[in-house]
Enzyme design. Structure first.
Site, PDB file in Angstrom:
ATOM      1  N   HIS A  52       0.835  -1.199   0.000  1.00 19.56           N
ATOM      2  CA  HIS A  52       0.000   0.000   0.000  1.00 19.56           C
ATOM      3  C   HIS A  52       0.871   1.250   0.000  1.00 19.56           C
ATOM      4  O   HIS A  52       1.552   1.542   0.986  1.00 19.56           O
ATOM      5  CB  HIS A  52      -0.891  -0.042   1.251  1.00 19.56           C
ATOM      6  CG  HIS A  52      -1.821   1.105   1.402  1.00 19.56           C
ATOM      7  ND1 HIS A  52      -1.703   2.036   2.423  1.00 19.56           N
ATOM      8  CD2 HIS A  52      -2.912   1.459   0.678  1.00 19.56           C
ATOM      9  CE1 HIS A  52      -2.686   2.910   2.308  1.00 19.56           C
ATOM     10  NE2 HIS A  52      -3.435   2.601   1.269  1.00 19.56           N
ATOM     11  N   GLU A  79       1.418  -0.577  -5.165  1.00 18.95           N
ATOM     12  CA  GLU A  79       0.331   0.335  -5.477  1.00 18.95           C
ATOM     13  C   GLU A  79       0.823   1.716  -5.895  1.00 18.95           C
ATOM     14  O   GLU A  79       1.798   2.228  -5.331  1.00 18.95           O
ATOM     15  CB  GLU A  79      -0.578   0.500  -4.250  1.00 18.95           C
ATOM     16  CG  GLU A  79      -1.881   1.215  -4.602  1.00 18.95           C
ATOM     17  CD  GLU A  79      -2.525   1.957  -3.447  1.00 18.95           C
ATOM     18  OE1 GLU A  79      -1.846   2.285  -2.459  1.00 18.95           O
ATOM     19  OE2 GLU A  79      -3.732   2.243  -3.552  1.00 18.95           O
ATOM     20  N   ASP A  81      -1.008   5.509  -6.432  1.00 20.75           N
ATOM     21  CA  ASP A  81      -2.121   6.446  -6.558  1.00 20.75           C
ATOM     22  C   ASP A  81      -1.682   7.461  -7.611  1.00 20.75           C
ATOM     23  O   ASP A  81      -0.535   7.898  -7.611  1.00 20.75           O
ATOM     24  CB  ASP A  81      -2.388   7.141  -5.229  1.00 20.75           C
ATOM     25  CG  ASP A  81      -2.945   6.174  -4.195  1.00 20.75           C
ATOM     26  OD1 ASP A  81      -3.938   5.491  -4.509  1.00 20.75           O
ATOM     27  OD2 ASP A  81      -2.397   6.097  -3.083  1.00 20.75           O
ATOM     28  N   HIS A  94      -0.896  10.265  -3.294  1.00 25.22           N
ATOM     29  CA  HIS A  94      -2.200   9.832  -2.769  1.00 25.22           C
ATOM     30  C   HIS A  94      -3.252  10.927  -2.850  1.00 25.22           C
ATOM     31  O   HIS A  94      -4.402  10.664  -3.170  1.00 25.22           O
ATOM     32  CB  HIS A  94      -2.082   9.351  -1.325  1.00 25.22           C
ATOM     33  CG  HIS A  94      -3.410   8.939  -0.758  1.00 25.22           C
ATOM     34  ND1 HIS A  94      -4.229   9.820  -0.073  1.00 25.22           N
ATOM     35  CD2 HIS A  94      -4.083   7.763  -0.827  1.00 25.22           C
ATOM     36  CE1 HIS A  94      -5.335   9.178   0.265  1.00 25.22           C
ATOM     37  NE2 HIS A  94      -5.284   7.946  -0.170  1.00 25.22           N
ATOM     38  N   GLU A 187      -4.252   3.515  -9.036  1.00 25.18           N
ATOM     39  CA  GLU A 187      -5.598   4.011  -8.717  1.00 25.18           C
ATOM     40  C   GLU A 187      -5.844   5.345  -9.404  1.00 25.18           C
ATOM     41  O   GLU A 187      -5.008   6.248  -9.340  1.00 25.18           O
ATOM     42  CB  GLU A 187      -5.761   4.191  -7.197  1.00 25.18           C
ATOM     43  CG  GLU A 187      -7.152   4.740  -6.844  1.00 25.18           C
ATOM     44  CD  GLU A 187      -7.376   4.990  -5.355  1.00 25.18           C
ATOM     45  OE1 GLU A 187      -6.583   4.504  -4.533  1.00 25.18           O
ATOM     46  OE2 GLU A 187      -8.349   5.688  -5.030  1.00 25.18           O
TER      47      GLU A 187
END
Ligand code: CA
Length: 360
Positions: A52, A79, A81, A94, A187
């Site tokens: 994460h 991950e 973002d 993020h 994401e």
């Protein structure tokens, strides 16, 4: 005297038979071996570890250093973002604002919007290159303090922002140099905000993924978003227009607006568009569970029945982050992976989850 190598007809037949048996045994052995490999890789593939924001429990989130550490710790996916800069570059961050994890207010005074925040979309990549990345802080009336006091010291050392392309190149580069096949998990952050700013973030990300060779569901990428509207646009328009098929993940928080998804019918609807479901972990095991009474929802069952994997978030070790219904982070993983039957976790501490799965 006949030369020794000349074989009689019957000798030839025997030799041929022996070779055939040997060949059959070899084929059988290779077959069994392949089957065993397939089974073991399937078992492993069922349970994955997603780092994460990188190994964000140990280094400032979304820095290349945090990603390299997570890679070395054995995470299956890293991950990203993703947000967009003023000049249309894709940045790994993020927040759509810079204030929590950079020194933007000190470097560019007077650039904040009316709400006092500095937005990535108001800065060019060249400007953003001047910022230093710090461990996450919260701001209380101008007092900045660490969100997680026992993590990496705020402001120490030298960390920079990086683009999605730079991060993909690093991961693909490490895949080549190590012979591993670590996946990416980007994401689409706040797609509605970006659209309101006149930007199509999803299309830009999909084009970038395509450029780096992510084009099919077999490629190790999950593309995630909290927006069901955006998920539909991705599935129905953006992916077909780009000529690619990627695994899509619907993220879900505990907010009221997601309630409709958590029942059997809702899950069916989501599964028309998504390959995976990424819920806040209390939607799977209720926060008010106790050691003697673990309350597991039907969410994983519904998701699996509709062909979706389930990757809940966020598994942390920090004080107060391990729920009261377990004694340890590992006990929490045991419950989620093997009682609730989830397929993967988003964790800030990928080494602990990788070791847990390896030792079990
Ligand atoms: Ca995320």
């Amino acid at each position: 005297m006949l030369p020794l190598l000349v074989l009689s007809r019957s000798d030839k037949t025997v030799l041929f038979m022996r070779l055939s048996i040997l060949n059959f045994r070899l084929t059988l052995a290779v077959g069994v071996l392949l089957m065993a490999t397939t089974i073991s890789s399937q078992v492993q593939a069922q349970k994955i570890v997603v780092a994460h924001r990188g190994a964000s429990g140990y280094l400032p989130e979304h820095t290349l250093q945090a990603k390299a550490m997570a890679f070395a710790m054995g995470a299956d996916y890293l991950e990203q973002d993703v947000v967009m800069t003023k000049d249309g570059q894709l940045l790994v961050l993020h927040d759509i604002t810079l204030d929590r994890t950079t020194d933007v207010a000190a470097i560019y005074p007077g650039r904040a919007r009316g709400d006092g925040r500095n937005y990535v979309i108001d800065f060019t990549l060249a400007e953003l290159r001047q910022l230093h990345v710090n461990e996450a802080v919260r701001d209380r009336n101008g007092e900045r303090s660490a969100v997680y006091p026992s993590r990496f010291p705020v402001g120490a050392s030298a960390f920079r922002l990086n683009t999605l392309a730079e991060e993909i190149e690093m991961i693909q580069g490490m895949n080549r140099s190590t012979g591993r096949d670590v996946g990416i998990y980007p994401e689409v952050k706040s797609p509605e905000f970006h659209r309101a700013e006149g930007r199509d973030l999803s299309t830009a990300i999909v084009q970038m993924l395509k450029q780096y060779g992510y084009t099919s569901k077999q490629d190790k990428v999950f593309l995630q978003t909290f927006s069901f509207d955006e998920l539909k646009i991705l599935h129905d328009e953006i992916l077909p227009d780009a000529g690619v098929e990627l695994n899509l993940v619907q993220l879900v928080s505990g907010e009221e607006s997601y309630k409709w998804m958590l029942v059997e019918e809702g899950m069916k609807t989501v599964a028309q568009y998504a390959d995976g479901f990424g819920p806040e972990k209390s939607l799977i095991i209720a926060s008010d569970s106790t050691k003697g009474d673990i309350i597991i929802s039907d969410l994983v069952k519904f998701a699996h029945a509709n062909g979706m994997q389930v990757h809940p978030y966020t598994f942390r070790l920090d004080t107060g982050q391990v729920p009261q219904y377990v004694d340890s982070y590992e006990e929490m993983l045991e419950l989620f992976y093997f009682e609730a039957d989830i397929d993967g976790v988003f964790t800030d501490f990928p080494d602990r989850a990788v070791n847990f799965l390896n030792n079990r």
